[in-house]
Write a protein that holds these residues in place. Structure first.
Motif, mmCIF file in Angstrom:
data_model
loop_
_atom_site.group_PDB
_atom_site.id
_atom_site.type_symbol
_atom_site.label_atom_id
_atom_site.label_comp_id
_atom_site.label_asym_id
_atom_site.label_seq_id
_atom_site.Cartn_x
_atom_site.Cartn_y
_atom_site.Cartn_z
ATOM 1 N N UNK A 159 7.455 4.523 -0.439
ATOM 2 C CA UNK A 159 7.480 5.981 -0.618
ATOM 3 C C UNK A 159 6.736 6.395 -1.888
ATOM 4 N N UNK A 160 6.498 5.450 -2.800
ATOM 5 C CA UNK A 160 5.796 5.779 -4.041
ATOM 6 C C UNK A 160 4.291 5.527 -3.951
ATOM 7 N N UNK A 161 3.802 5.115 -2.804
ATOM 8 C CA UNK A 161 2.371 4.835 -2.660
ATOM 9 C C UNK A 161 1.562 6.117 -2.668
ATOM 10 N N UNK A 162 0.350 6.012 -3.182
ATOM 11 C CA UNK A 162 -0.555 7.161 -3.269
ATOM 12 C C UNK A 162 -1.108 7.484 -1.879
ATOM 13 N N UNK A 163 -1.403 8.766 -1.606
ATOM 14 C CA UNK A 163 -1.976 9.118 -0.299
ATOM 15 C C UNK A 163 -3.374 8.518 -0.092
ATOM 16 N N UNK A 164 -4.167 8.457 -1.166
ATOM 17 C CA UNK A 164 -5.464 7.795 -1.087
ATOM 18 C C UNK A 164 -5.194 6.295 -1.152
ATOM 19 N N UNK A 165 -5.454 5.596 -0.071
ATOM 20 C CA UNK A 165 -5.044 4.202 0.073
ATOM 21 C C UNK A 165 -5.629 3.317 -1.022
ATOM 22 N N UNK A 166 -6.877 3.525 -1.388
ATOM 23 C CA UNK A 166 -7.511 2.669 -2.395
ATOM 24 C C UNK A 166 -6.918 2.857 -3.786
ATOM 25 N N UNK A 167 -6.253 3.960 -4.023
ATOM 26 C CA UNK A 167 -5.614 4.169 -5.332
ATOM 27 C C UNK A 167 -4.444 3.209 -5.533
ATOM 28 N N UNK A 168 -3.952 2.594 -4.454
ATOM 29 C CA UNK A 168 -2.849 1.644 -4.552
ATOM 30 C C UNK A 168 -3.324 0.239 -4.916
ATOM 31 N N UNK A 169 -4.607 -0.007 -4.863
ATOM 32 C CA UNK A 169 -5.169 -1.320 -5.192
ATOM 33 C C UNK A 169 -5.333 -1.406 -6.715
ATOM 34 N N UNK A 170 -4.282 -1.851 -7.372
ATOM 35 C CA UNK A 170 -4.258 -1.872 -8.840
ATOM 36 C C UNK A 170 -3.875 -3.265 -9.330
ATOM 37 N N UNK A 171 -3.997 -3.469 -10.635
ATOM 38 C CA UNK A 171 -3.567 -4.723 -11.252
ATOM 39 C C UNK A 171 -2.070 -4.933 -11.050
ATOM 40 N N UNK A 172 -1.318 -3.827 -11.088
ATOM 41 C CA UNK A 172 0.125 -3.913 -10.889
ATOM 42 C C UNK A 172 0.452 -4.436 -9.492
ATOM 43 N N UNK A 173 -0.221 -3.899 -8.465
ATOM 44 C CA UNK A 173 0.004 -4.370 -7.101
ATOM 45 C C UNK A 173 -0.350 -5.850 -6.981
#
Length: 146
Positions: free
Chosen positions: A59-73
């Motif tokens: 539920x905390x994922x960003x609507x723009x899918x590529x914005x979720x591809x982070x160092x944290x992920x």
């Protein structure tokens, strides 16, 4: 002839609709030194990561899918990815997609074109006498031939 054009237009719209309705899956490539892994960026896949240290709240994922591809992920999904890498190596995330709508449209269009040409070449010689009979039946005569 108008009816045939309408059928062709309807078939084209059908293929266009199918191609545009396809959802393009995006991926996140996490690299650390020589090690790398690829994660599928869908809510279903992110909620069921096998090596994750803690579950990811989708539920905390960003609507723009590529914005979720982070160092944290990358760190949550593959905590052991940097094992064996140099001390100063860090996670390098990269978002990409494997297929696009344009690629699929080109492939489907090519297949329809080739299929149509194959069918036409198979029935062209058989349709000649039928076309001639219809022309004679309805009184169509060629006025001048060059």
């Amino acid at each position: 002839m108008s009816r045939l054009n309408a059928i062709h237009f309807a078939v084209l719209l059908l293929f266009l609709n199918q191609a545009l309705a396809m959802d393009v899956t995006k991926f996140c490539k996490c690299t650390c030194g020589q090690n790398s892994t690829i994660l599928e960026l869908t809510k279903f896949a992110l909620s069921r990561l096998p090596h994750a240290t803690e579950p990811i709240d989708v539920s905390t994922l960003m609507p723009n899918v590529c914005m979720n591809c982070t160092k944290l992920l990358c760190g949550l999904a593959e905590p052991d990815l940097c094992d064996g890498a140099a001390v100063d190596d860090d996670y390098v995330p990269l978002c990409f997609q494997r297929d696009s709508v344009q690629d699929k449209l080109i492939v489907v269009g090519f297949l329809v074109l080739v299929g149509t040409l194959l069918v036409w070449s198979a029935v062209r010689d058989r349709l000649g006498p039928i076309v001639e009979r219809v022309r004679n039946q309805y009184g169509y005569n060629v006025v001048a031939q060059t």
